[in-house]
Design a protein around this motif. Structure first.
Motif, mmCIF file in Angstrom:
data_model
loop_
_atom_site.group_PDB
_atom_site.id
_atom_site.type_symbol
_atom_site.label_atom_id
_atom_site.label_comp_id
_atom_site.label_asym_id
_atom_site.label_seq_id
_atom_site.Cartn_x
_atom_site.Cartn_y
_atom_site.Cartn_z
ATOM 1 N N UNK A 138 -69.169 -8.882 -85.837
ATOM 2 C CA UNK A 138 -69.979 -8.984 -87.050
ATOM 3 C C UNK A 138 -70.449 -10.431 -87.156
ATOM 4 N N UNK A 139 -71.741 -10.626 -87.318
ATOM 5 C CA UNK A 139 -72.291 -11.971 -87.464
ATOM 6 C C UNK A 139 -72.553 -12.210 -88.946
ATOM 7 N N UNK A 140 -71.979 -13.275 -89.484
ATOM 8 C CA UNK A 140 -72.182 -13.600 -90.896
ATOM 9 C C UNK A 140 -73.508 -14.323 -91.118
ATOM 10 N N UNK A 141 -73.819 -15.293 -90.255
ATOM 11 C CA UNK A 141 -75.135 -15.933 -90.321
ATOM 12 C C UNK A 141 -75.417 -16.646 -89.011
ATOM 13 N N UNK A 142 -76.698 -16.923 -88.816
ATOM 14 C CA UNK A 142 -77.190 -17.549 -87.591
ATOM 15 C C UNK A 142 -78.018 -18.764 -87.984
ATOM 16 N N UNK A 143 -77.867 -19.836 -87.230
ATOM 17 C CA UNK A 143 -78.784 -20.961 -87.388
ATOM 18 C C UNK A 143 -79.050 -21.568 -86.013
ATOM 19 N N UNK A 144 -80.112 -22.343 -85.952
ATOM 20 C CA UNK A 144 -80.506 -23.000 -84.707
ATOM 21 C C UNK A 144 -80.593 -24.496 -84.959
ATOM 22 N N UNK A 145 -80.152 -25.260 -83.983
ATOM 23 C CA UNK A 145 -80.227 -26.716 -84.087
ATOM 24 C C UNK A 145 -80.627 -27.299 -82.737
ATOM 25 N N UNK A 146 -81.249 -28.458 -82.779
ATOM 26 C CA UNK A 146 -81.613 -29.158 -81.550
ATOM 27 C C UNK A 146 -80.369 -29.756 -80.918
#
Length: 159
Positions: A138-146
């Motif tokens: 289960x994924x709670x949230x996703x983010x992307x970063x450099x």
């Protein structure tokens, strides 16, 4: 029913070994952490964050995880794990929280796709050892970063 300290230690080692072997791309070894008839239930991010696809049996689990070969580098961190006894002495349940980093190339830059996740697990003792009988991601949230630099950079990284 209760879980002994030895059982809890073995279960914790099992979930940490899963993370390490995924990062090492040892998908056959990861599949070996499951029972013969185990199920790995996966989401389809970013659209679906809860499990929508099930892979049954070690060969199917190994094939599903092999999709990570397309990602140059992953880093899974187990942040916490709790284990509860099951209905019999040879079963248990667990909730494992973690973060999974997926480094990808985007043109000249490297990006880190980060999943903040939970595994809902069922375990069974097979052959005298604890194994995963069912693992739901289960994924709670996703983010992307450099990413400034990684060991996958062929030019020594960027600043």
């Amino acid at each position: 029913m209760t879980l002994s300290a030895a059982d809890r230690m073995e279960l914790h080692d099992l979930v940490c070994r899963y993370a390490a072997q995924v990062d090492d791309r040892r998908f056959d070894a990861v599949a070996g952490l499951f029972t013969d008839d185990a199920v790995l239930a996966m989401p389809a991010p970013p659209r679906e964050l809860d499990p929508v696809v099930e892979h049954t049996g070690r060969l199917a689990i190994e094939a599903a995880l092999a999709a990570l070969d397309e990602v140059p580098l992953t880093c899974h961190a187990v942040l916490g794990a709790v284990f509860d006894p099951g209905a019999t002495p040879d079963t248990a349940a667990g909730r494992v929280t973690g973060v999974a980093h997926h480094l990808t190339r985007r043109g000249e830059r490297t990006a880190d796709l980060v999943w903040h996740l939970r595994y809902h697990d069922r375990y069974a003792r097979a052959g005298g050892r604890w194994r995963l009988a069912r693992r739901e991601l289960h994924i709670d949230f996703i983010h992307t970063q450099d990413v400034r630099r990684s060991r996958t950079d062929d030019n020594g990284g960027s600043s």
